[in-house]
Design an enzyme around this catalytic site. Structure first.
Site, PDB file in Angstrom:
ATOM      1  N   ASN A  55       0.830  -1.210   0.000  1.00 58.54           N
ATOM      2  CA  ASN A  55       0.000   0.000   0.000  1.00 58.54           C
ATOM      3  C   ASN A  55       0.866   1.262   0.000  1.00 58.54           C
ATOM      4  O   ASN A  55       1.584   1.473  -0.988  1.00 58.54           O
ATOM      5  CB  ASN A  55      -1.128  -0.038   1.047  1.00 58.54           C
ATOM      6  CG  ASN A  55      -0.736  -0.292   2.476  1.00 58.54           C
ATOM      7  OD1 ASN A  55      -0.124  -1.311   2.795  1.00 58.54           O
ATOM      8  ND2 ASN A  55      -1.093   0.617   3.354  1.00 58.54           N
ATOM      9  N   ASP A  56       0.821   2.110   1.020  1.00 65.02           N
ATOM     10  CA  ASP A  56       1.410   3.459   0.916  1.00 65.02           C
ATOM     11  C   ASP A  56       2.881   3.479   0.485  1.00 65.02           C
ATOM     12  O   ASP A  56       3.686   2.698   0.995  1.00 65.02           O
ATOM     13  CB  ASP A  56       1.395   4.170   2.273  1.00 65.02           C
ATOM     14  CG  ASP A  56       0.068   4.134   2.985  1.00 65.02           C
ATOM     15  OD1 ASP A  56      -0.894   3.575   2.448  1.00 65.02           O
ATOM     16  OD2 ASP A  56       0.026   4.646   4.115  1.00 65.02           O
ATOM     17  N   GLN A  72       4.645   0.281   2.226  1.00 65.32           N
ATOM     18  CA  GLN A  72       3.950  -0.593   3.165  1.00 65.32           C
ATOM     19  C   GLN A  72       3.756  -1.945   2.479  1.00 65.32           C
ATOM     20  O   GLN A  72       3.186  -2.016   1.378  1.00 65.32           O
ATOM     21  CB  GLN A  72       2.591   0.029   3.534  1.00 65.32           C
ATOM     22  CG  GLN A  72       2.739   1.334   4.307  1.00 65.32           C
ATOM     23  CD  GLN A  72       3.118   1.069   5.756  1.00 65.32           C
ATOM     24  OE1 GLN A  72       2.296   0.703   6.572  1.00 65.32           O
ATOM     25  NE2 GLN A  72       4.400   1.251   6.076  1.00 65.32           N
ATOM     26  N   ASP A 135       2.260  -0.584  18.838  1.00 66.62           N
ATOM     27  CA  ASP A 135       2.948  -1.231  19.959  1.00 66.62           C
ATOM     28  C   ASP A 135       2.121  -2.355  20.585  1.00 66.62           C
ATOM     29  O   ASP A 135       1.007  -2.648  20.133  1.00 66.62           O
ATOM     30  CB  ASP A 135       3.405  -0.175  20.971  1.00 66.62           C
ATOM     31  CG  ASP A 135       2.252   0.440  21.772  1.00 66.62           C
ATOM     32  OD1 ASP A 135       1.113  -0.091  21.709  1.00 66.62           O
ATOM     33  OD2 ASP A 135       2.502   1.454  22.459  1.00 66.62           O
TER      34      ASP A 135
END
Ligand SMILES: *[C@@H]1O[C@H](CO)[C@@H](O)[C@H](O)[C@H]1NC(C)=O
Ligand SMILES: *[C@@H]1O[C@H](CO)[C@@H](O)[C@H](O)[C@H]1NC(C)=O
Ligand SMILES: *[C@@H]1O[C@H](CO)[C@@H](O)[C@H](O)[C@H]1NC(C)=O
Ligand SMILES: *[C@@H]1O[C@H](CO)[C@@H](O)[C@H](O)[C@H]1NC(C)=O
Ligand SMILES: *[C@@H]1O[C@H](CO)[C@@H](O)[C@H](O)[C@H]1NC(C)=O
Ligand SMILES: *[C@@H]1O[C@H](CO)[C@@H](O)[C@H](O)[C@H]1NC(C)=O
Ligand SMILES: *[C@@H]1O[C@H](CO)[C@@H](O)[C@H](O)[C@H]1NC(C)=O
Ligand SMILES: *[C@@H]1O[C@H](CO)[C@@H](O)[C@H](O)[C@H]1NC(C)=O
Length: 477
Positions: A55-56, A72, A135
């Site tokens: 993706n990005d 990504q 996280d």
């Protein structure tokens, strides 16, 4: 089974006309390299990793003679997940060498994904990656990674900072909507600035952070900009453009010959605004805000999202990359083995009147043109369809000129009354009868036209001048 059905489907490339007749002159098509049989729709012009999900675009840059593109990437399957920074390099932005991912989830601060971010070339000449990690608590935090060996122009290995996470979502920041740091820039006070996309309640904004050392970041008491009409901002981008120039400039530049662009990705589109940025006060005074009627500026009105620019110091230009998502199902993606492409790299500058940005594919792309097919001097009568033979329908680089012999009855359009985007996307927009048009191209069309993608034009009169509306049929998306 599925694939062989797709492969045997004969597809055509056609010229069509549904308005007054038009003449297509000096119409040339450039066919592309042959497509591997097992991958009939893999692109040849557009950037793709060898396989799996993308993706990005992330952290594009030019470093020691090499163009880098990170993205990504799910290295394991063609659906989202296990998000790492894929990494490819090129000497010409056209031919790419695919390397191992630059960063992958490994630490408590990025264990659920290494999400989007940017690179910044520091005054030492070394590049730094700022990226969002998800996280252990599913919170979005901002992290730093540096090259293991900055003398290696390919920057194959990256080391995450032991000080990560550098920026955590505290106070009123929503930890699930706090991501995508931009390329950082230094003000005249030598203090670094970076913006991060997010929202507070329903207000989308660019959080502004400052740092003297690139490591210890402090939130500014006001965002760079915010809007209550947009929702959450993803992938912000903030950069200067030169007034009256085809050249780009680096992210630090700011003087009376520049304007600043603020781009934010929301509602599935990349929107931008223009303004003046004063680094002394971090005041960004804008001309028109996001989503204002008549000035809703976007990079692209098709599938184009999460884009990012970089300054190419080798050729003094600013280049834009954007993710072109697909509408295939996950099952289709698994069958074909990949999903997602990047747009052509486009050179982006301020228009001569200073009111919007204009773009063009970088000229290196023309290197890929082969098998020139010419199709000239054809007349397109009302309702006619002409087949262009000699090319594969699945990809062609097309230059086309239409001659419109009679514009005496061009209909008027008032952009305050009619949203051109709406007009393009109406059902049947490519076959509706206008007075001039629609006319254009049908790509990937089956003989009976039940399968086709129209790219088409309609001519209108606005404030006494003629304007062309260019549309692509997105009804199948
Ligand atoms: C196409 O024709 C137009 C008008 O005759 C001309 O101005 C233009 O340069 C031509 N373009 C190409 C690529 O030949
Ligand atoms: C760093 O990269 C340079 C250039 O590729 C290479 O000559 C050098 O051996 C590398 N250093 C280490 C420690 O790997
Ligand atoms: C981080 O920067 C802020 C603002 O400059 C300063 O007040 C603070 O002491 C710094 N913290 C560390 C650990 O250096
Ligand atoms: C949205 O922002 C504008 C100006 O920034 C303000 O005038 C307006 O009241 C706000 N609307 C809401 C619903 O908060
Ligand atoms: C910042 O810009 C706004 C206009 O957008 C202006 O009203 C304001 O006075 C400026 N503030 C400073 C400190 O320059
Ligand atoms: C393709 O053919 C047309 C017409 O013969 C010609 O005008 C054009 O220059 C050619 N383009 C290339 C890239 O060869
Ligand atoms: C252009 O079209 C109009 C309306 O259809 C017609 O009256 C006129 O004669 C046409 N002009 C030419 C030069 O064909
Ligand atoms: C479009 O207009 C032409 C002539 O004006 C007419 O012959 C044709 O049937 C119309 N087509 C549609 C789909 O309305």
């Amino acid at each position: 089974m599925e694939m062989s059905v797709l492969w045997s489907l004969a597809l055509y490339f056609l010229l069509v006309c549904n308005g007054v007749h038009v003449e297509a002159s000096n119409h040339t098509h450039r066919n592309l390299q042959s497509l591997p049989k097992e991958q009939p729709y893999r692109t040849a012009y557009h950037f793709q990793p060898l396989k799996n999900w993308m993706n990005d675009p992330n952290g594009p840059m030019y470093y020691k003679g090499v163009y880098h593109l990170f993205f990504q990437h799910n290295p394991y399957t063609p659906v989202p997940g296990n998000i790492a920074w894929g990494h490819s390099i090129s000497y010409d932005l056209v031919n790419w060498v695919h390397l191992e991912p630059a960063i992958s989830p490994s630490e408590p601060y990025d264990i659920y994904g290494c999400y989007s971010g940017s690179t910044t070339i520091l005054p030492s000449g070394k590049p730094a990656i700022l990226y969002t990690g998800v996280d252990l608590n599913n919170g979005q935090v901002q992290n730093l990674a540096m090259p293991k060996n900055a003398s290696d122009p390919l920057l194959r290995e990256w080391v995450k900072s032991p000080l990560n996470p550098l920026i955590s979502p505290v106070d009123d920041i929503d930890r699930s909507d706090f991501r995508d740091p931009t390329t950082a820039w230094q003000g005249p006070d030598k203090v670094w600035r970076v913006i991060i996309g997010g929202r507070i309640n329903a207000v989308g904004l660019a959080f502004l952070y400052q740092s003297k050392d690139f490591v210890n970041w402090t939130r500014s008491n006001k965002p760079l900009h915010s809007s209550n009409k947009t929702g959450m901002w993803e992938c912000p981008d903030f950069y200067p453009v030169r007034i009256n120039s085809q050249n780009g400039i680096n992210n630090f530049a700011q003087d009376k010959f520049t304007k600043h662009v603020l781009k934010a990705s929301f509602k599935d589109q990349d929107h931008y605004i223009l303004g003046n940025y004063i680094p002394q006060t971090d005041n960004f005074s804008i001309e028109y805000d996001f989503m204002e009627t008549g000035f809703d500026l976007r990079y692209d009105y098709g599938k184009f999202y999460a884009s990012k620019t970089f300054y190419d110091s080798a050729k003094k230009r600013r280049i834009l990359w954007g993710w072109v998502a697909e509408s295939d199902t996950a099952l289709d993606a698994i069958i074909k083995g990949w999903a997602g492409i990047q747009s052509f790299p486009r050179s982006i500058v301020l228009s001569a009147n200073g009111r919007q940005l204009v773009q063009w594919p970088i000229n290196e792309i023309e290197k890929l043109r082969t098998n020139n097919v010419s199709f000239e001097g054809k007349e397109l009568k009302q309702g006619s369809v002409l087949e262009v033979s000699g090319i594969t329908a699945s990809q062609a680089d097309v230059e086309v000129s239409f001659d419109l012999p009679n514009l005496s009855e061009t209909e008027s359009i008032d952009p305050n009354q009619v949203d051109p985007q709406q007009l393009c996307s109406q059902k049947g927009a490519s076959t509706n009868n206008g007075t001039v048009g629609p006319f254009g191209l049908l790509a990937l069309a089956s003989k009976d036209l039940t399968e086709q993608t129209a790219v088409f034009f309609r001519i209108f009169k606005r404030d006494g001048k003629r304007v062309a509306l260019m549309c692509s049929d997105q009804s199948h998306l």
